[in-house]
Every structure is written in structure tokens, then in C-alpha cells.
Design an enzyme around this catalytic site. Structure first.
Site, PDB file in Angstrom:
ATOM      1  N   SER A  23      -3.101  11.462  -6.847  1.00 20.98           N
ATOM      2  CA  SER A  23      -1.983  11.698  -8.245  1.00 20.98           C
ATOM      3  C   SER A  23      -2.591  10.601  -9.407  1.00 20.98           C
ATOM      4  O   SER A  23      -2.706   9.783  -9.263  1.00 20.98           O
ATOM      5  CB  SER A  23      -0.622   9.984  -7.707  1.00 20.98           C
ATOM      6  OG  SER A  23      -0.176   9.588  -8.792  1.00 20.98           O
ATOM      7  N   HIS A  48      -1.204  15.638  -8.701  1.00 24.13           N
ATOM      8  CA  HIS A  48      -0.131  15.180  -8.032  1.00 24.13           C
ATOM      9  C   HIS A  48       0.546  15.124  -9.441  1.00 24.13           C
ATOM     10  O   HIS A  48      -0.597  14.028 -10.242  1.00 24.13           O
ATOM     11  CB  HIS A  48      -0.105  14.489  -7.528  1.00 24.13           C
ATOM     12  CG  HIS A  48       1.271  14.251  -6.447  1.00 24.13           C
ATOM     13  ND1 HIS A  48       1.850  14.703  -5.728  1.00 24.13           N
ATOM     14  CD2 HIS A  48       1.526  12.558  -7.396  1.00 24.13           C
ATOM     15  CE1 HIS A  48       3.353  13.729  -5.683  1.00 24.13           C
ATOM     16  NE2 HIS A  48       3.373  12.855  -6.398  1.00 24.13           N
ATOM     17  N   ASP A  50       3.657  12.668 -10.931  1.00 23.18           N
ATOM     18  CA  ASP A  50       4.605  11.901 -11.325  1.00 23.18           C
ATOM     19  C   ASP A  50       5.718  11.956 -12.005  1.00 23.18           C
ATOM     20  O   ASP A  50       4.986  11.104 -13.224  1.00 23.18           O
ATOM     21  CB  ASP A  50       4.190  10.280 -10.611  1.00 23.18           C
ATOM     22  CG  ASP A  50       3.917  10.388  -9.115  1.00 23.18           C
ATOM     23  OD1 ASP A  50       4.140  10.860  -8.305  1.00 23.18           O
ATOM     24  OD2 ASP A  50       2.946   9.694  -9.081  1.00 23.18           O
ATOM     25  N   MET A  52       9.378  10.721 -13.636  1.00 19.90           N
ATOM     26  CA  MET A  52       9.938   9.735 -13.956  1.00 19.90           C
ATOM     27  C   MET A  52      10.850   9.023 -14.786  1.00 19.90           C
ATOM     28  O   MET A  52      10.429   9.742 -16.101  1.00 19.90           O
ATOM     29  CB  MET A  52       9.510   8.202 -13.388  1.00 19.90           C
ATOM     30  CG  MET A  52       8.010   8.251 -11.758  1.00 19.90           C
ATOM     31  SD  MET A  52       7.574   6.657 -11.436  1.00 19.90           S
ATOM     32  CE  MET A  52       6.432   6.465 -10.598  1.00 19.90           C
ATOM     33  N   HIS A  81       6.527  15.958  -9.167  1.00 22.55           N
ATOM     34  CA  HIS A  81       6.773  15.336  -7.842  1.00 22.55           C
ATOM     35  C   HIS A  81       8.927  13.912  -9.288  1.00 22.55           C
ATOM     36  O   HIS A  81       7.925  13.571  -9.436  1.00 22.55           O
ATOM     37  CB  HIS A  81       6.642  14.257  -7.266  1.00 22.55           C
ATOM     38  CG  HIS A  81       7.535  12.820  -6.859  1.00 22.55           C
ATOM     39  ND1 HIS A  81       6.098  11.961  -6.348  1.00 22.55           N
ATOM     40  CD2 HIS A  81       8.098  13.372  -6.243  1.00 22.55           C
ATOM     41  CE1 HIS A  81       7.067  11.302  -5.369  1.00 22.55           C
ATOM     42  NE2 HIS A  81       8.376  11.956  -5.111  1.00 22.55           N
ATOM     43  N   MET A  83      10.548  12.327  -9.713  1.00 23.13           N
ATOM     44  CA  MET A  83      11.754  10.886  -9.763  1.00 23.13           C
ATOM     45  C   MET A  83      12.637  10.987 -10.651  1.00 23.13           C
ATOM     46  O   MET A  83      12.588  10.022 -11.214  1.00 23.13           O
ATOM     47  CB  MET A  83      10.863  10.094  -8.954  1.00 23.13           C
ATOM     48  CG  MET A  83      10.492   9.769  -8.222  1.00 23.13           C
ATOM     49  SD  MET A  83       8.492   8.799  -7.844  1.00 23.13           S
ATOM     50  CE  MET A  83       8.048  10.097  -8.636  1.00 23.13           C
ATOM     51  N   MET A 156       7.835  10.437   1.808  1.00 27.25           N
ATOM     52  CA  MET A 156       7.636   9.477   0.753  1.00 27.25           C
ATOM     53  C   MET A 156       7.225   8.188   2.116  1.00 27.25           C
ATOM     54  O   MET A 156       7.881   7.899   2.864  1.00 27.25           O
ATOM     55  CB  MET A 156       8.897   8.841  -0.106  1.00 27.25           C
ATOM     56  CG  MET A 156       8.509   9.388  -1.363  1.00 27.25           C
ATOM     57  SD  MET A 156       7.261   9.836  -1.827  1.00 27.25           S
ATOM     58  CE  MET A 156       7.060   8.163  -2.658  1.00 27.25           C
ATOM     59  N   PHE A 162       5.747   3.559  -7.996  1.00 23.91           N
ATOM     60  CA  PHE A 162       5.205   2.893  -8.256  1.00 23.91           C
ATOM     61  C   PHE A 162       3.656   3.597  -7.056  1.00 23.91           C
ATOM     62  O   PHE A 162       4.146   3.182  -5.990  1.00 23.91           O
ATOM     63  CB  PHE A 162       4.671   0.951  -8.145  1.00 23.91           C
ATOM     64  CG  PHE A 162       6.244   0.715  -9.533  1.00 23.91           C
ATOM     65  CD1 PHE A 162       5.843   0.922 -11.102  1.00 23.91           C
ATOM     66  CD2 PHE A 162       7.261   1.205  -8.507  1.00 23.91           C
ATOM     67  CE1 PHE A 162       7.010   0.261 -11.401  1.00 23.91           C
ATOM     68  CE2 PHE A 162       7.978   0.120 -10.120  1.00 23.91           C
ATOM     69  CZ  PHE A 162       7.989   0.410 -11.271  1.00 23.91           C
ATOM     70  N   ASP A 190       2.812  10.855   0.555  1.00 23.33           N
ATOM     71  CA  ASP A 190       2.383   9.901  -1.033  1.00 23.33           C
ATOM     72  C   ASP A 190       2.185   8.507  -0.902  1.00 23.33           C
ATOM     73  O   ASP A 190       3.841   8.926  -0.427  1.00 23.33           O
ATOM     74  CB  ASP A 190       3.347  10.606  -1.435  1.00 23.33           C
ATOM     75  CG  ASP A 190       3.279  10.511  -3.017  1.00 23.33           C
ATOM     76  OD1 ASP A 190       2.180   9.489  -3.654  1.00 23.33           O
ATOM     77  OD2 ASP A 190       4.039  11.303  -4.368  1.00 23.33           O
ATOM     78  N   GLY A 192       0.340   4.866  -0.737  1.00 25.44           N
ATOM     79  CA  GLY A 192      -0.517   4.056  -0.175  1.00 25.44           C
ATOM     80  C   GLY A 192      -1.323   5.100   0.860  1.00 25.44           C
ATOM     81  O   GLY A 192      -2.123   4.619   2.415  1.00 25.44           O
TER      82      GLY A 192
HETATM   83  C1  DX5 Z   1       5.135   6.467  -6.189  1.00 28.26           C
HETATM   84  C2  DX5 Z   1       4.146   7.961  -6.708  1.00 28.26           C
HETATM   85  C3  DX5 Z   1       2.471   8.295  -6.263  1.00 28.26           C
HETATM   86  C4  DX5 Z   1       1.579   7.016  -6.467  1.00 28.26           C
HETATM   87  C5  DX5 Z   1       1.062   7.195  -5.057  1.00 28.26           C
HETATM   88  O1  DX5 Z   1       6.038   6.522  -6.555  1.00 28.26           O
HETATM   89  O2  DX5 Z   1       5.063   8.723  -5.965  1.00 28.26           O
HETATM   90  O3  DX5 Z   1       2.487   9.265  -6.401  1.00 28.26           O
HETATM   91  O4  DX5 Z   1       0.896   7.288  -7.809  1.00 28.26           O
HETATM   92  O5  DX5 Z   1       0.217   6.093  -5.711  1.00 28.26           O
HETATM   93  P1  DX5 Z   1      -0.629   5.562  -4.440  1.00 28.26           P
HETATM   94  O6  DX5 Z   1      -1.396   6.368  -3.691  1.00 28.26           O
HETATM   95  O7  DX5 Z   1      -1.630   4.250  -4.829  1.00 28.26           O
HETATM   96  O8  DX5 Z   1       0.073   4.252  -2.953  1.00 28.26           O
HETATM   97 ZN    ZN Z   2       4.370  11.148  -6.020  1.00 29.09          ZN
END
Ligand code: DX5
Ligand code: ZN
Length: 239
Positions: A23, A48, A50, A52, A81, A83, A156, A162, A190, A192
Site C-alpha cells: 500500500s 495498492h 488508496d 480517499m 481502492h 474510499m 477490509m 488509515f 487490506d 494490518g
Molecule cells: C486503509 C487502507 C489501507 C492501508 C493499509 O484504509 O485501505 O490500504 O494503507 O495499511 P496497513 O497495512 O498499514 O494496515
Molecule cells: Zn486500501
């Protein structure tokens, strides 16, 4: 026992291969092109991205101009992705910018997902749908089985918004359910994911693994990517 359906157990179709997707949210945004290059050299399959809007989630990250800029520096699959509250507004701009995959949130497209999927595919991108932790997995069945099928489901494993949050193991029942119903479907997780949590996700049946802080925070990102891939392959071999 896998159920037979359009997405079901066709022996002609192989198990979907692992796709490890760092990511870029955890990268150094001031050096995005070199960070992307570094991740691909470390063995990443996808990057990946993100996107937002500060409304669907309480954070603002990147959008069409950044993806357009990055596309000039890489041929990698850009796994976007979304959001955002109005994903339809982003289809054409992101396609033009060079996005490869467009994953929207079902919670933002309850009323228009069919035309959204149609437009994503017509624009030449792969279509994915994502579920927030509170959304039931059964809600996504029509999108996998319907006329306008998605190519991937993203489960998710944190509340979106975040990086660096803790993996939610209770989401694995959704992954198991989808893998049981759809042996050939790309299933992404996606949030953790890293060396401490990959085994659970891989055994549940996820094959697309997004990992931000565990990859970028490591002194050996290639080793982490390889470890993530190894767990997915091992789980697929033992199934
Ligand atoms: C969170 C994002 C993720 C995030 C994952 O909303 O969609 O893609 O970057 O980051 P980690 O792997 O640190 O949880
Ligand atoms: Zn993501």
C-alpha cells in the site's frame, strides 16, 4: 463444500495466484516514483493506491493527478481502492489517469453498483468491490454472481481510512465464506496484514494481500513480500 454457480468450482480454472500489493499510503509521497520502483524490484505484483475523499473516510490522500503522474513512471498494475462517497464520478478520470483496477465500496454504491461495474469495465479497468467491517458478506453475493460481475472482492480487515491499524481476525469468516462459494474469485484483504497475521488470512483463502506499514516499515521489504507470498502459496497447496 463449494457450491456450483457461475463463479464456482470449474476445474478448468486455476486457483487464483497470489498478488502481493504494497500500500503506497505508507510510502514516502515526496518520492512516489522511486518508491513504486523499489516495491516492484522487491517483488510486488501490484501497487495498492488508496484514494480517499475526506468524506467517506476522515482522511484525504491521493486522487487522479497523482495516479496520472505515477503512471508516467511505472507499468505496474495500479490497484486503486476508492474510499469515496461518489465512486461513479471517479471512473472516467481514473481510467484516463492510468488506473488498472477500480475497487469501490459497496456502502457507497448500494443503488448504482450495476451501472458502476459496467462503466468500470467499459473504461478498461478491472472491477472490485470492498466491504467495510460492519457490512455483511451476503450483501456482496449479487455482485459476484450477477450479470455485471466484479473481478475481485476486498474484505477490509480494519476500518478504512488509515494505515497502521490492528488486523481484525473476526473478518476471516467473510473470507472463508467467499472462498468456499467462489473457488476462482480474487479475494483481497487490506489492513494490518504482515508476518504476524498473514497465516490467518491465507488459510481463510485470501490471495490478494495489501500490506502497508509491514512492508514499508521493514528493513527487508523484499523478505516481507516473499513471506506473504509464501503463506498464500502454502495455504493453497494444503487446501
Ligand atoms: C486503509 C487502507 C489501507 C492501508 C493499509 O484504509 O485501505 O490500504 O494503507 O495499511 P496497513 O497495512 O498499514 O494496515
Ligand atoms: Zn486500501
Amino acid at each position: 463444500m463449494a457450491q456450483e454457480n457461475e463463479r464456482g468450482s470449474d476445474p478448468e480454472l486455476a486457483v487464483p495466484p497470489p498478488k502481493i500489493a504494497p500500500s503506497m499510503l505508507s510510502s514516502d509521497f515526496a518520492n512516489l516514483a522511486s518508491e513504486a520502483k523499489r516495491m516492484m524490484e522487491c517483488g510486488a505484483d501490484w501497487l495498492h493506491m488508496d484514494v480517499m475523499d475526506g468524506h467517506f473516510v476522515p482522511n484525504l490522500t491521493i486522487g487522479e493527478p497523482v495516479i496520472k503522474s505515477l503512471r508516467k513512471h511505472t507499468t505496474a498494475f495500479l490497484d486503486c481502492h476508492l474510499m469515496v462517497t461518489n465512486p461513479l464520478d471517479y471512473v472516467e478520470p481514473l481510467a484516463k489517469a492510468g488506473a488498472s483496477g477500480f475497487t469501490f465500496h459497496l456502502e457507497a454504491a448500494r443503488d448504482n453498483w450495476e451501472s458502476l461495474v459496467k462503466q468500470i469495465k467499459a473504461a478498461g479497468m478491472q472491477a472490485g468491490v470492498s466491504l467495510k467491517p460492519g457490512t455483511s458478506v451476503t450483501d456482496v453475493y449479487p455482485l459476484v454472481e450477477g450479470e455485471h460481475q466484479v473481478d475481485m472482492v476486498l474484505i477490509m480487515t480494519v476500518e478504512p481510512g488509515f494505515g497502521g491499524q490492528n488486523f481484525m481476525p473476526e473478518m476471516m469468516s467473510k473470507v472463508k465464506d467467499l472462498r468456499n462459494r467462489y473457488p476462482n474469485l480474487d479475494i483481497e484483504v487490506d489492513g494490518g496484514l504482515g508476518p504476524a497475521t498473514i497465516e490467518q488470512a491465507a488459510k481463510a483463502g485470501a490471495n490478494c494481500i495489501v500490506a502497508g506499514s509491514s512492508v514499508f516499515g521493514s528493513k527487508d521489504p523484499a523478505g516481507v513480500i516473499s513471506l506473504l507470498r509464501g503463506h498464500v502459496l502454502a495455504a493453497q497447496c494444503s487446501q
